[in-house]
Design a protein around this motif. Sequence first.
Motif, PDB file in Angstrom:
ATOM      1  N   PHE A 203      64.464   5.009  25.761  1.00  0.00           N
ATOM      2  CA  PHE A 203      63.228   4.994  26.528  1.00  0.00           C
ATOM      3  C   PHE A 203      62.335   6.194  26.200  1.00  0.00           C
ATOM      4  N   THR A 204      62.898   7.378  26.174  1.00  0.00           N
ATOM      5  CA  THR A 204      62.087   8.595  26.052  1.00  0.00           C
ATOM      6  C   THR A 204      61.731   8.991  24.618  1.00  0.00           C
ATOM      7  N   SER A 205      62.506   8.547  23.647  1.00  0.00           N
ATOM      8  CA  SER A 205      62.337   9.060  22.286  1.00  0.00           C
ATOM      9  C   SER A 205      60.981   8.761  21.670  1.00  0.00           C
ATOM     10  N   ASN A 206      60.304   7.717  22.136  1.00  0.00           N
ATOM     11  CA  ASN A 206      59.021   7.352  21.541  1.00  0.00           C
ATOM     12  C   ASN A 206      57.837   7.426  22.496  1.00  0.00           C
ATOM     13  N   LEU A 207      58.039   7.972  23.670  1.00  0.00           N
ATOM     14  CA  LEU A 207      56.953   8.040  24.645  1.00  0.00           C
ATOM     15  C   LEU A 207      55.728   8.758  24.084  1.00  0.00           C
ATOM     16  N   ALA A 208      55.956   9.864  23.407  1.00  0.00           N
ATOM     17  CA  ALA A 208      54.834  10.650  22.899  1.00  0.00           C
ATOM     18  C   ALA A 208      54.080   9.945  21.780  1.00  0.00           C
ATOM     19  N   SER A 209      54.791   9.182  20.969  1.00  0.00           N
ATOM     20  CA  SER A 209      54.165   8.581  19.787  1.00  0.00           C
ATOM     21  C   SER A 209      53.531   7.219  20.033  1.00  0.00           C
ATOM     22  N   ILE A 210      54.190   6.376  20.859  1.00  0.00           N
ATOM     23  CA  ILE A 210      53.662   5.014  21.047  1.00  0.00           C
ATOM     24  C   ILE A 210      53.311   4.709  22.502  1.00  0.00           C
ATOM     25  N   GLY A 211      53.561   5.652  23.405  1.00  0.00           N
ATOM     26  CA  GLY A 211      53.172   5.468  24.794  1.00  0.00           C
ATOM     27  C   GLY A 211      54.059   4.504  25.559  1.00  0.00           C
ATOM     28  N   VAL A 212      53.778   4.395  26.851  1.00  0.00           N
ATOM     29  CA  VAL A 212      54.585   3.559  27.730  1.00  0.00           C
ATOM     30  C   VAL A 212      54.555   2.095  27.315  1.00  0.00           C
ATOM     31  N   ASP A 213      53.372   1.563  27.005  1.00  0.00           N
ATOM     32  CA  ASP A 213      53.259   0.158  26.638  1.00  0.00           C
ATOM     33  C   ASP A 213      54.029  -0.159  25.362  1.00  0.00           C
ATOM     34  N   GLY A 214      54.014   0.764  24.410  1.00  0.00           N
ATOM     35  CA  GLY A 214      54.753   0.561  23.171  1.00  0.00           C
ATOM     36  C   GLY A 214      56.250   0.555  23.413  1.00  0.00           C
ATOM     37  N   VAL A 215      56.728   1.459  24.265  1.00  0.00           N
ATOM     38  CA  VAL A 215      58.150   1.534  24.575  1.00  0.00           C
ATOM     39  C   VAL A 215      58.620   0.263  25.269  1.00  0.00           C
ATOM     40  N   LYS A 216      57.801  -0.258  26.163  1.00  0.00           N
ATOM     41  CA  LYS A 216      58.197  -1.454  26.920  1.00  0.00           C
ATOM     42  C   LYS A 216      58.447  -2.656  26.021  1.00  0.00           C
ATOM     43  N   GLN A 217      57.840  -2.663  24.835  1.00  0.00           N
ATOM     44  CA  GLN A 217      57.978  -3.817  23.947  1.00  0.00           C
ATOM     45  C   GLN A 217      59.410  -4.015  23.459  1.00  0.00           C
ATOM     46  N   TYR A 218      60.156  -2.929  23.271  1.00  0.00           N
ATOM     47  CA  TYR A 218      61.508  -3.094  22.736  1.00  0.00           C
ATOM     48  C   TYR A 218      62.616  -2.896  23.780  1.00  0.00           C
ATOM     49  N   LEU A 219      62.256  -2.662  25.021  1.00  0.00           N
ATOM     50  CA  LEU A 219      63.275  -2.487  26.053  1.00  0.00           C
ATOM     51  C   LEU A 219      64.159  -3.724  26.240  1.00  0.00           C
TER      52      LEU A 219
ATOM     53  N   MET B 153      57.788  15.235  21.119  1.00  0.00           N
ATOM     54  CA  MET B 153      57.530  15.622  22.473  1.00  0.00           C
ATOM     55  C   MET B 153      58.543  16.626  22.929  1.00  0.00           C
ATOM     56  N   GLY B 154      58.649  17.707  22.197  1.00  0.00           N
ATOM     57  CA  GLY B 154      59.522  18.783  22.606  1.00  0.00           C
ATOM     58  C   GLY B 154      60.990  18.407  22.522  1.00  0.00           C
ATOM     59  N   TYR B 155      61.770  19.129  23.316  1.00  0.00           N
ATOM     60  CA  TYR B 155      63.222  19.008  23.231  1.00  0.00           C
ATOM     61  C   TYR B 155      63.712  17.615  23.576  1.00  0.00           C
ATOM     62  N   VAL B 156      63.153  17.010  24.639  1.00  0.00           N
ATOM     63  CA  VAL B 156      63.654  15.711  25.050  1.00  0.00           C
ATOM     64  C   VAL B 156      63.231  14.628  24.085  1.00  0.00           C
ATOM     65  N   LEU B 157      61.949  14.637  23.701  1.00  0.00           N
ATOM     66  CA  LEU B 157      61.472  13.531  22.905  1.00  0.00           C
ATOM     67  C   LEU B 157      61.698  13.751  21.415  1.00  0.00           C
ATOM     68  N   ASN B 158      61.811  14.984  20.969  1.00  0.00           N
ATOM     69  CA  ASN B 158      62.049  15.220  19.556  1.00  0.00           C
ATOM     70  C   ASN B 158      63.539  15.217  19.247  1.00  0.00           C
ATOM     71  N   ARG B 159      64.346  15.711  20.169  1.00  0.00           N
ATOM     72  CA  ARG B 159      65.777  15.763  19.935  1.00  0.00           C
ATOM     73  C   ARG B 159      66.494  14.608  20.616  1.00  0.00           C
ATOM     74  N   ARG B 160      65.724  13.825  21.337  1.00  0.00           N
ATOM     75  CA  ARG B 160      66.251  12.621  21.963  1.00  0.00           C
ATOM     76  C   ARG B 160      67.422  12.896  22.886  1.00  0.00           C
ATOM     77  N   VAL B 161      67.289  13.946  23.666  1.00  0.00           N
ATOM     78  CA  VAL B 161      68.355  14.228  24.605  1.00  0.00           C
ATOM     79  C   VAL B 161      67.824  13.906  25.975  1.00  0.00           C
TER      80      VAL B 161
END
Length: 383
Positions: free
Chosen positions: A179-195, A1-9
Amino acid sequence: MGYVLNRRVSFSLLTVIIVMFSSCKADSKCEFKAIFNFGDSNSDTGGFWAAFPAQSGPWGMTYFKKPVGRASDGRLIIDFLAESLGMPFLSPYLQSIGSDFRHGANFATLASTVLLPNTSLFVSGISPFSLAIQLNQMKQFKVRVDEFHSSDLPGLHILPPSNIFGKSLYTFYIGQNDFTSNLASIGVDGVKQYLPQVIGQISGTIKEIYGIGGQTFLVLNLAPVGCYPAILTGYTHSNSDLDKFGCLIPVNKAVEYYNSLLKKTLSETRTELKNATIIYLDTHKTLLDLFQHPLSYGMKHGIKACCGYGGRPYNFDQKLFCGTTKVIGNSSVTAKACRDPQNYVSWDGIHATEAANHRILTAILNGSISYPPFALNHICPSV
C-alpha cells in the motif's frame, strides 16, 4: 517518500487473520500446538536482521532491553499472541543460530510485500521475501520436517512433530508495504488499482496452506497508515486533507477500501473452503481509536513518534529515522527515543509501540474485532 516509502518499511498491511477452527468446538479445549506467521516488519521477530545484521539501539528498549530484531520498543502482536497461547516467541525461519521450531516458525521479514518485489509496480528497496517466497519457505519447512522424522535424522530436538500442521494457527500480517510503497509516485488512486491483486494473493495463499493441511487461519487487516508520522511527513498534502485528529483523509479512505475488499474476499474464501473457519481481524479499528483517543487508553500521544527527530507535531524526519545520527547544518543530531514509550501509540513513526500492540492483542483475544464473531479466550480456555 523517505524511510517508509523508499525503504518500504510500513507498518505492514495486511494484517488480516484467518482462523479455521474446524477442530475447536466451543465446549472443548482448543490446543494450538504451533503458530506459523507470514508478514512484514509488524510481525518480524528477527528474520530481516538475521539476513542483514545491523540493528542497534534503542530498538527493544522496553521489554528486551536490547535490539532483538523487532521493529518496536518491545513485543509485537505476534509475541503477545504466542505468550497468550502458552508458547515461546516464534523463531525467525531465517535465523540459523538459536532457533527452536517446535512451536512453529516466523516467515515474516521487515519490508516484505504480498506481490512479488520484481514487478513493475515497485522500485528497489523492499524485501526480497514476498508472501510467495514465505509460502515456499513454509512448504519446504513441512517437507523437511517430514523427512527428518521419517529418517530419524539429527536435529529433531528443535523441530515439531510431523502431525503438527493441522493443529497450528496460521497468521497473516502483511500488505502494508504494498500500500505505502507507491503512494508518493502514483498517489492514492494509482495504489487502489492493484490492491485487488494484493488481496487475491492473500486468499490464494490461504487456499494453498489449507491444501497441505492447515486448519486455522488468522488475518489482520491494514492499519490506518494515514495517521503515521512517516506518511504525514512524506505524502504531499494540504491542511484540508487532514481530519480533526490530524490524519490524512484520502489515505485512510483508501485503507478502508482495501479492508472492505479484504473482508469480502475472505468471506468468499470461507464459503469455498467448507471445513475452514476464516476470521478477519479488524485491528484497524483498535489502532485508529488509539491514534484518535490515546487518553482513553491511558496514553498521551497519538500521531507523534516516540523515537525520532523533529519535535512537534510528528517528531519524524524522513532523512533521520529512529536511532540514526546525521549532520544537519553544522551539528550532528541523533533521532533518539523518548523516555516513556508506554505513552505513545507510534514507536518510530512507522511501527507501533509495545503498549499499542498489547491493546490490539486484548481486542483480538476478547473477540471484539473479529469477523465472524470469534473470541480466542473463550474457545481456548488456556488463553
